[in-house]
Scaffold this motif. Structure first.
Motif, PDB file in Angstrom:
ATOM      1  N   VAL A 180      18.971   5.586 -28.472  1.00 52.50           N
ATOM      2  CA  VAL A 180      19.961   5.726 -27.402  1.00 52.50           C
ATOM      3  C   VAL A 180      21.104   4.733 -27.603  1.00 52.50           C
ATOM      4  O   VAL A 180      22.289   5.076 -27.469  1.00 52.50           O
ATOM      5  N   ALA A 181      20.771   3.476 -27.911  1.00 51.55           N
ATOM      6  CA  ALA A 181      21.804   2.459 -28.101  1.00 51.55           C
ATOM      7  C   ALA A 181      22.697   2.781 -29.300  1.00 51.55           C
ATOM      8  O   ALA A 181      23.923   2.587 -29.255  1.00 51.55           O
ATOM      9  N   ALA A 182      22.095   3.279 -30.395  1.00 51.32           N
ATOM     10  CA  ALA A 182      22.895   3.608 -31.576  1.00 51.32           C
ATOM     11  C   ALA A 182      23.780   4.829 -31.332  1.00 51.32           C
ATOM     12  O   ALA A 182      24.831   4.970 -31.968  1.00 51.32           O
ATOM     13  N   GLY A 183      23.365   5.704 -30.433  1.00 55.01           N
ATOM     14  CA  GLY A 183      24.168   6.886 -30.164  1.00 55.01           C
ATOM     15  C   GLY A 183      25.358   6.634 -29.272  1.00 55.01           C
ATOM     16  O   GLY A 183      26.296   7.450 -29.240  1.00 55.01           O
ATOM     17  N   LEU A 184      25.346   5.520 -28.544  1.00 54.17           N
ATOM     18  CA  LEU A 184      26.428   5.253 -27.600  1.00 54.17           C
ATOM     19  C   LEU A 184      27.797   5.172 -28.283  1.00 54.17           C
ATOM     20  O   LEU A 184      28.741   5.858 -27.856  1.00 54.17           O
ATOM     21  N   PRO A 185      27.979   4.363 -29.340  1.00 52.20           N
ATOM     22  CA  PRO A 185      29.313   4.342 -29.982  1.00 52.20           C
ATOM     23  C   PRO A 185      29.687   5.668 -30.626  1.00 52.20           C
ATOM     24  O   PRO A 185      30.868   6.032 -30.655  1.00 52.20           O
ATOM     25  N   LEU A 186      28.710   6.404 -31.148  1.00 53.19           N
ATOM     26  CA  LEU A 186      29.030   7.699 -31.742  1.00 53.19           C
ATOM     27  C   LEU A 186      29.488   8.695 -30.689  1.00 53.19           C
ATOM     28  O   LEU A 186      30.388   9.517 -30.929  1.00 53.19           O
ATOM     29  N   HIS A 187      28.861   8.624 -29.509  1.00 56.69           N
ATOM     30  CA  HIS A 187      29.248   9.544 -28.434  1.00 56.69           C
ATOM     31  C   HIS A 187      30.620   9.213 -27.861  1.00 56.69           C
ATOM     32  O   HIS A 187      31.311  10.101 -27.349  1.00 56.69           O
ATOM     33  N   LEU A 188      31.015   7.957 -27.931  1.00 58.65           N
ATOM     34  CA  LEU A 188      32.306   7.547 -27.367  1.00 58.65           C
ATOM     35  C   LEU A 188      33.432   7.546 -28.387  1.00 58.65           C
ATOM     36  O   LEU A 188      34.569   7.224 -28.039  1.00 58.65           O
ATOM     37  N   ALA A 189      33.152   7.909 -29.640  1.00 63.71           N
ATOM     38  CA  ALA A 189      34.155   7.774 -30.696  1.00 63.71           C
ATOM     39  C   ALA A 189      35.352   8.699 -30.482  1.00 63.71           C
ATOM     40  O   ALA A 189      36.486   8.349 -30.824  1.00 63.71           O
ATOM     41  N   VAL A 190      35.135   9.886 -29.920  1.00 64.45           N
ATOM     42  CA  VAL A 190      36.215  10.857 -29.774  1.00 64.45           C
ATOM     43  C   VAL A 190      36.977  10.661 -28.462  1.00 64.45           C
ATOM     44  O   VAL A 190      38.064  11.221 -28.289  1.00 64.45           O
ATOM     45  N   VAL A 191      36.424   9.878 -27.539  1.00 69.85           N
ATOM     46  CA  VAL A 191      37.067   9.709 -26.235  1.00 69.85           C
ATOM     47  C   VAL A 191      38.489   9.167 -26.359  1.00 69.85           C
ATOM     48  O   VAL A 191      39.413   9.679 -25.702  1.00 69.85           O
ATOM     49  N   PRO A 192      38.777   8.128 -27.188  1.00 68.01           N
ATOM     50  CA  PRO A 192      40.175   7.673 -27.308  1.00 68.01           C
ATOM     51  C   PRO A 192      41.125   8.763 -27.794  1.00 68.01           C
ATOM     52  O   PRO A 192      42.278   8.827 -27.355  1.00 68.01           O
TER      53      PRO A 192
END
Length: 424
Positions: A25-37
């Motif tokens: 879950v922790a490792a997926g957090l930055p990957l999930h937020l990468a496209v938001v910007p």
């Protein structure tokens, strides 16, 4: 003793599994937020369109960057699952390699790419919110469960002057323990949700899965058919080289005994004559059985010689025309032989025909087999049953993805047409 050992190991395994899932879950957090910007940038550019027409030229940039980073994010997601929980996400079908513009268009318009974009741009931010919530539960649980550690880290004067902290700390500790009990379950539910979303959007579609399954089943069935054909050949060789040779030797010895032993009693000579006749009949039946399994001439000389041999043994004239520039696969060749052999047997038994004709030719990748006779007709595949006759031929042809048709009007003639796909 074993039960005690198992009970002692279960908590450790549970905590290790919960730790791996939490790390996932922790490792997926930055990957999930990468496209938001990129999406925020796109929203800002679209909002600026009303004031600055030059923003029209900037609008495609966030979309293009999203398309460019999508394959990289997909690779990161696959590595995350493989490294932390040992799961390999299935890969979707991708267009063939190429550097021309057609290959680029195929990749950009493929469903696999846009399903990945949907995962990273839509599902990813939503999953990131759930990731933050679960990680917050774990942080609160650890802090609350260890509240006494934090209290004892304070100066001693504070603990002496404010003794009411003990009751409040007990409540906080109880809440922390409850959250520690709830944390693994929430993490497991979130991991299952993320895994399901990744399999649906990053993996092959249902249509691709069905296509792969069909291809695997077709390959497996082809292997089974080849193995069955090889086994029939082995049995044919064993019968031809073993039992048949023994029967021939027995018949020869009985014939020699009948011709050389002239002073035998009449009863003994009659027994030898009967045994000699039975041996010859057994040899004839064994020859028919061997030909029914897999005739040696088919393997050695091909369809033309094998079908000519079948036609020569029939009581009616049969014209055989075989035009094959190259031999098909052994399995297809065997199916064609047995279809013609059984069809001609049916002609002799049931058709009341005076002649028959067999045509075998290869058209492209298709082996066309036609068996025709001038008999009474009336053969009906719909009423054939029991796995014999026309129904048996249709099943044998269908086993190699062939097509079988029978046209037999009352009064004749009967024409059986078979199309078999030859191995490339």
């Amino acid at each position: 003793m074993q039960l005690t050992t198992w009970l002692r190991l279960v908590p450790g395994r549970s905590f290790r599994r919960a730790g791996h899932r939490t790390a996932l879950v922790a490792a997926g957090l930055p990957l999930h937020l990468a496209v938001v910007p990129l999406w925020l940038w796109l929203l800002g550019v679209m909002a600026a369109l009303v004031r600055a027409p030059i923003a029209v030229a900037v609008t495609p940039l966030p979309v293009l960057l999203t398309l460019m980073v999508t394959p990289l994010l997909t690779v990161g997601q696959r590595r995350r699952y493989r490294a932390l929980v040992g799961k390999d996400l299935p890969r979707p079908a991708v267009p063939g390699p190429g550097r021309n513009w057609k290959s680029a268009v195929r990749r950009l318009t493929g469903r696999a790419l846009w399903r990945q974009v949907c995962y990273h741009a839509v599902a990813g931010p939503l999953l990131a919110v759930l990731d933050l919530a679960v990680l917050a539960v774990w942080a609160a649980a650890l802090v609350a469960a260890s509240i006494y550690v934090w209290i004892w880290a304070l100066p001693p004067q504070w603990r002496v002057t404010d003794l009411g902290y003990t009751t409040q700390a007990a409540y906080i500790t109880a809440v922390g323990l409850a959250l520690l009990f709830l944390g693994p379950r929430l993490t497991g539910a979130l991991v299952r949700l993320e895994t399901r979303a990744a399999e649906v959007l990053l993996g092959p579609s249902r249509t691709e899965k069905l296509a792969r399954r069909v291809a695997d089943l077709a390959e497996s069935r082809a292997g089974v058919l080849d193995a069955a054909d090889a086994e029939r050949r082995r049995i044919e060789r064993d019968l031809h080289d073993g039992a048949q040779q023994r029967l021939v030797a027995l018949a020869v010895n009985l014939g020699l005994a009948r011709s050389t032993l002239g002073d035998l009693p009449a009863d003994a000579r009659r027994v030898i004559d009967e045994a000699h006749r039975e041996a010859k009949e057994a040899i004839a039946e064994l020859n028919d059985l061997v030909r029914g399994l897999h005739p040696a001439v088919l393997e050695d000389r091909g369809l033309d010689a094998a079908l000519s041999g079948v036609a020569a043994r029939l009581p009616i004239p049969v014209r055989v025309a075989v035009d094959l520039p190259q031999r098909p696969s052994p399995t297809v060749e065997a199916v064609a032989y047995f279809v013609v052999s059984e069809a001609l047997t049916n002609v002799v038994k049931h058709a009341q025909a005076t002649r028959a004709e067999v045509t075998v030719e290869r058209i492209g990748e298709t082996l066309l087999v036609v068996v025709a006779d001038d008999g009474a007709g009336g053969a009906d595949l719909a009423v054939a049953g029991g796995g014999t006759g026309l129904a048996g031929l249709a099943k044998r042809v269908a086993s190699v993805d062939g097509t079988f048709s029978c046209r037999s009007p009352a009064g004749g003639p009967t024409v059986i047409t078979v199309e078999l796909l030859c191995a490339p």
